[in-house]
Design an enzyme around this catalytic site. Structure first.
Site, PDB file in Angstrom:
ATOM      1  N   GLU A  53       2.982  41.688   4.701  1.00 50.57           N
ATOM      2  CA  GLU A  53       2.507  40.683   3.739  1.00 50.57           C
ATOM      3  C   GLU A  53       1.208  40.023   4.153  1.00 50.57           C
ATOM      4  OE1 GLU A  53       5.602  40.949   4.831  1.00 50.57           O
ATOM      5  OE2 GLU A  53       7.062  40.659   3.223  1.00 50.57           O
TER       6      GLU A  53
ATOM      7  N   GLY B 229       9.441  43.013   1.388  1.00 49.70           N
ATOM      8  CA  GLY B 229      10.744  42.678   0.804  1.00 49.70           C
ATOM      9  C   GLY B 229      11.782  43.772   1.045  1.00 49.70           C
TER      10      GLY B 229
ATOM     11  N   ALA C  71       8.153  44.012  -2.247  1.00 48.81           N
ATOM     12  CA  ALA C  71       8.130  43.396  -3.573  1.00 48.81           C
ATOM     13  C   ALA C  71       7.089  44.153  -4.396  1.00 48.81           C
ATOM     14  CB  ALA C  71       7.760  41.932  -3.454  1.00 48.81           C
TER      15      ALA C  71
ATOM     16  N   GLU D 187      13.148  43.065   4.422  1.00 47.01           N
ATOM     17  CA  GLU D 187      13.965  41.850   4.301  1.00 47.01           C
ATOM     18  C   GLU D 187      15.320  42.169   3.655  1.00 47.01           C
ATOM     19  OE1 GLU D 187      10.534  39.920   2.395  1.00 47.01           O
ATOM     20  OE2 GLU D 187      10.958  38.206   3.696  1.00 47.01           O
TER      21      GLU D 187
HETATM   22  N1  DAK Z   1       4.532  47.414  -5.225  1.00 45.15           N
HETATM   23  C1  DAK Z   1       4.128  48.100  -6.329  1.00 45.15           C
HETATM   24  N2  DAK Z   1       3.818  49.407  -6.324  1.00 45.15           N
HETATM   25  C2  DAK Z   1       3.917  50.066  -5.160  1.00 45.15           C
HETATM   26  C3  DAK Z   1       4.321  49.426  -3.966  1.00 45.15           C
HETATM   27  C4  DAK Z   1       4.636  48.020  -4.037  1.00 45.15           C
HETATM   28  N3  DAK Z   1       5.062  47.339  -2.982  1.00 45.15           N
HETATM   29  N4  DAK Z   1       4.316  50.333  -2.975  1.00 45.15           N
HETATM   30  C5  DAK Z   1       3.911  51.504  -3.531  1.00 45.15           C
HETATM   31  N5  DAK Z   1       3.680  51.336  -4.850  1.00 45.15           N
HETATM   32  C6  DAK Z   1       3.235  52.353  -5.793  1.00 45.15           C
HETATM   33  C7  DAK Z   1       1.781  52.752  -5.546  1.00 45.15           C
HETATM   34  O1  DAK Z   1       0.906  51.841  -6.144  1.00 45.15           O
HETATM   35  C8  DAK Z   1       1.724  54.129  -6.157  1.00 45.15           C
HETATM   36  O2  DAK Z   1       1.600  53.990  -7.550  1.00 45.15           O
HETATM   37  P1  DAK Z   1       0.555  54.954  -8.411  1.00 45.15           P
HETATM   38  O3  DAK Z   1      -0.757  54.774  -7.752  1.00 45.15           O
HETATM   39  O4  DAK Z   1       1.135  56.331  -8.250  1.00 45.15           O
HETATM   40  O5  DAK Z   1       0.635  54.416  -9.811  1.00 45.15           O
HETATM   41  C9  DAK Z   1       3.109  54.692  -5.890  1.00 45.15           C
HETATM   42  O6  DAK Z   1       3.952  53.551  -5.611  1.00 45.15           O
HETATM   43  C10 DAK Z   1       3.150  55.612  -4.687  1.00 45.15           C
HETATM   44  O7  DAK Z   1       2.586  54.913  -3.591  1.00 45.15           O
HETATM   45  P2  DAK Z   1       1.306  55.469  -2.761  1.00 45.15           P
HETATM   46  O8  DAK Z   1       0.516  56.436  -3.573  1.00 45.15           O
HETATM   47  O9  DAK Z   1       0.600  54.298  -2.200  1.00 45.15           O
HETATM   48  O10 DAK Z   1       2.051  56.282  -1.601  1.00 45.15           O
HETATM   49  P3  DAK Z   1       1.498  56.597  -0.139  1.00 45.15           P
HETATM   50  O11 DAK Z   1       2.432  57.583   0.444  1.00 45.15           O
HETATM   51  O12 DAK Z   1       0.034  56.940  -0.188  1.00 45.15           O
HETATM   52  O13 DAK Z   1       1.623  55.222   0.668  1.00 45.15           O
HETATM   53  C11 DAK Z   1       2.762  53.176   1.351  1.00 45.15           C
HETATM   54  C12 DAK Z   1       2.909  54.664   0.882  1.00 45.15           C
HETATM   55  C13 DAK Z   1       4.156  52.601   1.451  1.00 45.15           C
HETATM   56  C14 DAK Z   1       2.103  53.160   2.751  1.00 45.15           C
HETATM   57  C15 DAK Z   1       1.867  52.427   0.342  1.00 45.15           C
HETATM   58  O14 DAK Z   1       2.367  52.669  -0.972  1.00 45.15           O
HETATM   59  C16 DAK Z   1       1.842  50.947   0.591  1.00 45.15           C
HETATM   60  O15 DAK Z   1       1.154  50.475   1.506  1.00 45.15           O
HETATM   61  N6  DAK Z   1       2.575  50.194  -0.255  1.00 45.15           N
HETATM   62  C17 DAK Z   1       2.591  48.748  -0.196  1.00 45.15           C
HETATM   63  C18 DAK Z   1       3.421  48.300   0.987  1.00 45.15           C
HETATM   64  C19 DAK Z   1       3.423  46.788   1.113  1.00 45.15           C
HETATM   65  O16 DAK Z   1       2.351  46.164   1.340  1.00 45.15           O
HETATM   66  N7  DAK Z   1       4.606  46.182   0.967  1.00 45.15           N
HETATM   67  C20 DAK Z   1       4.743  44.792   1.050  1.00 45.15           C
HETATM   68  C21 DAK Z   1       4.689  44.258  -0.319  1.00 45.15           C
HETATM   69  S1  DAK Z   1       4.548  42.493  -0.298  1.00 45.15           S
HETATM   70  C22 DAK Z   1       7.420  36.017  -1.990  1.00 45.15           C
HETATM   71  C23 DAK Z   1       8.547  36.761  -2.035  1.00 45.15           C
HETATM   72  C24 DAK Z   1       8.542  37.997  -1.487  1.00 45.15           C
HETATM   73  C25 DAK Z   1       7.401  38.529  -0.912  1.00 45.15           C
HETATM   74  C26 DAK Z   1       6.276  37.775  -0.871  1.00 45.15           C
HETATM   75  C27 DAK Z   1       6.288  36.512  -1.379  1.00 45.15           C
HETATM   76  N8  DAK Z   1       7.412  34.760  -2.610  1.00 45.15           N
HETATM   77  C28 DAK Z   1       7.179  34.747  -4.035  1.00 45.15           C
HETATM   78  C29 DAK Z   1       7.337  33.588  -1.838  1.00 45.15           C
HETATM   79  C30 DAK Z   1       7.385  39.876  -0.467  1.00 45.15           C
HETATM   80  C31 DAK Z   1       6.199  40.548  -0.472  1.00 45.15           C
HETATM   81  C32 DAK Z   1       6.126  41.952  -0.232  1.00 45.15           C
HETATM   82  O17 DAK Z   1       7.073  42.653  -0.065  1.00 45.15           O
END
Ligand code: DAK
Length: 260
Positions: A134, A111, A66, A114
Site C-alpha cells: 500500500e 487487502g 483491494a 490481510e
Molecule cells: N485492483 C484492481 N485491479 C487489479 C489489482 C488490484 N489490486 N491487481 C491486479 N489487477 C488487474 C490489473 O489491472 C490487470 O487488469 P487489466 O490490465 O488486464 O485490465 C489484471 O488484474 C491482471 O493484472 P496484471 O496485468 O497487473 O498482472 P501481472 O502478472 O503483470 O502483475 C501483480 C501482477 C499482482 C504484480 C500486479 O497486478 C499488481 O501489482 N497488482 C496490484 C497489487 C497491489 O498493489 N495490491 C495492493 C492493493 S492496495 C483501506 C482499506 C484497504 C486498503 C487500503 C485502504 N481503507 C479504505 C482505509 C487496502 C489496499 C490494498 O490492498
C-alpha cells in the site's frame, strides 16, 4: 441477476469459498467484500459446516489486494465505509467459531494478505508472493494488516513489510510464521483438503474452545487468558464429545465426534 463474486461448494463438512474475479486477480471490491461477509455468516450458521477453506480463482492469485480502480474513486467518507466493511469482514472471519484455512494460491497482496491473516491457518503454494504494498500507492494497510502482522510475526517483520512494501516469497513467509506450510502448487489443493478433513473430523466444541481462547489470549493479559482457558476447559466436560474422545482412547478405537 449478476453472478456472485464468491463461489461456494461443500464436501464432507468442509465449505470451500472461492473468490471468483480471476480477470482482476481476485481484487476485493465492495461487492466481493459484501459477498464474503454473507458467505462467512452462512458458514457460521450452518451446522453441517465444520471447516471453511478460502481461496482465489485461477492459477495466479489468492487476492491481489483491494480493488485499486474502485478504491481510487472513493471520497473520504466512502473510504471510511470501505475500510469499516473490510475490517468487519476480517473480524468476522477471525472470530468464526470454526477453523478457517486460507489456501494461498498465488499473490496475496495488500487487502489479500490481510484477508489471509484473518484466517486461522494459512497454507501457501511455492511461488506465492505476499506483501503489503500500500505504501507505494501513498496508502497504508486498512483492513487490519498493521495489527495482525504485528501479532503474528512481531514488530520488525510488520514494519519491514509495511514500510518497504516489497513482497516476500513463500519460504520467507514460512520463516516469519505468516504461513504454516508451503507446498508445490500442484499439491496445494490436496494438502489443504487433507488438512481441512482432519479438522472436520475433530471435536467441534474443542476446536471452538481453542479458537476462542487463542484469540482472547492475544488481546488480554496472561492472567485473564489463563482464567478464560480454564473456564472453557471445564465447559468441555459437559460435552458428549469429551466422553466419546476419552472412551475411544480407552477402548482403542477412533472417536466419532458429533459436536454435542
Ligand atoms: N485492483 C484492481 N485491479 C487489479 C489489482 C488490484 N489490486 N491487481 C491486479 N489487477 C488487474 C490489473 O489491472 C490487470 O487488469 P487489466 O490490465 O488486464 O485490465 C489484471 O488484474 C491482471 O493484472 P496484471 O496485468 O497487473 O498482472 P501481472 O502478472 O503483470 O502483475 C501483480 C501482477 C499482482 C504484480 C500486479 O497486478 C499488481 O501489482 N497488482 C496490484 C497489487 C497491489 O498493489 N495490491 C495492493 C492493493 S492496495 C483501506 C482499506 C484497504 C486498503 C487500503 C485502504 N481503507 C479504505 C482505509 C487496502 C489496499 C490494498 O490492498
Amino acid at each position: 441477476m449478476t453472478a456472485s463474486p464468491v463461489l461456494s461448494r461443500d464436501a464432507d463438512g468442509v465449505r470451500v469459498l472461492t473468490i471468483d474475479r480471476p480477470e482482476r486477480l481476485n481484487a476485493l471490491d465492495r461487492q466481493t467484500l459484501e459477498a464474503l461477509d454473507v458467505a462467512f455468516t452462512a458458514a457460521e450458521d450452518d451446522p453441517q459446516v465444520r471447516v471453511v477453506v478460502l481461496t482465489g480463482a485461477g492459477p495466479k492469485a489468492f487476492v491481489a489486494g483491494a480493488d485499486i480502480a474502485q478504491m481510487a474513486a472513493l471520497t473520504p467518507i466512502q473510504a471510511h465505509e470501505f475500510s469499516a466493511l473490510g475490517q468487519r469482514l476480517m473480524r468476522r472471519i477471525e472470530r468464526l467459531p470454526k477453523p478457517v484455512v486460507a489456501m494461498v494460491n498465488g499473490y496475496a497482496l495488500g487487502g489479500g494478505l490481510e484477508l489471509a491473516l484473518a484466517c486461522h491457518l494459512r497454507i501457501a503454494a511455492e511461488g506465492t508472493r505476499l506483501g503489503q504494498p500500500e505504501v507505494g500507492l501513498g496508502l497504508m494497510p486498512g483492513f487490519g494488516g498493521t495489527q495482525r502482522l504485528l501479532r503474528l510475526a512481531g514488530r520488525g517483520a510488520a514494519l519491514e513489510l509495511c514500510l518497504l512494501g516489497a513482497p516476500i516469497d513463500a519460504a520467507r513467509a514460512l520463516q516469519l510464521g505468516l504461513v504454516q506450510r508451503v507446498v508445490a502448487a500442484a499439491d496445494l489443493e490436496t494438502a489443504t483438503m487433507e488438512l481441512a478433513a482432519r479438522l472436520a473430523a475433530a471435536a467441534p466444541l474443542a476446536l471452538r474452545g481453542i479458537l476462542d481462547a487463542v484469540l482472547a489470549g492475544g488481546e488480554c493479559p496472561l492472567e485473564e487468558g489463563l482464567a478464560f482457558e480454564s473456564a472453557r476447559f471445564g465447559l468441555l466436560f459437559a460435552s458428549q464429545d469429551m466422553r466419546e474422545g476419552t472412551a475411544a482412547f480407552l477402548e482403542k478405537r477412533t472417536p466419532r465426534f458429533g459436536g454435542h
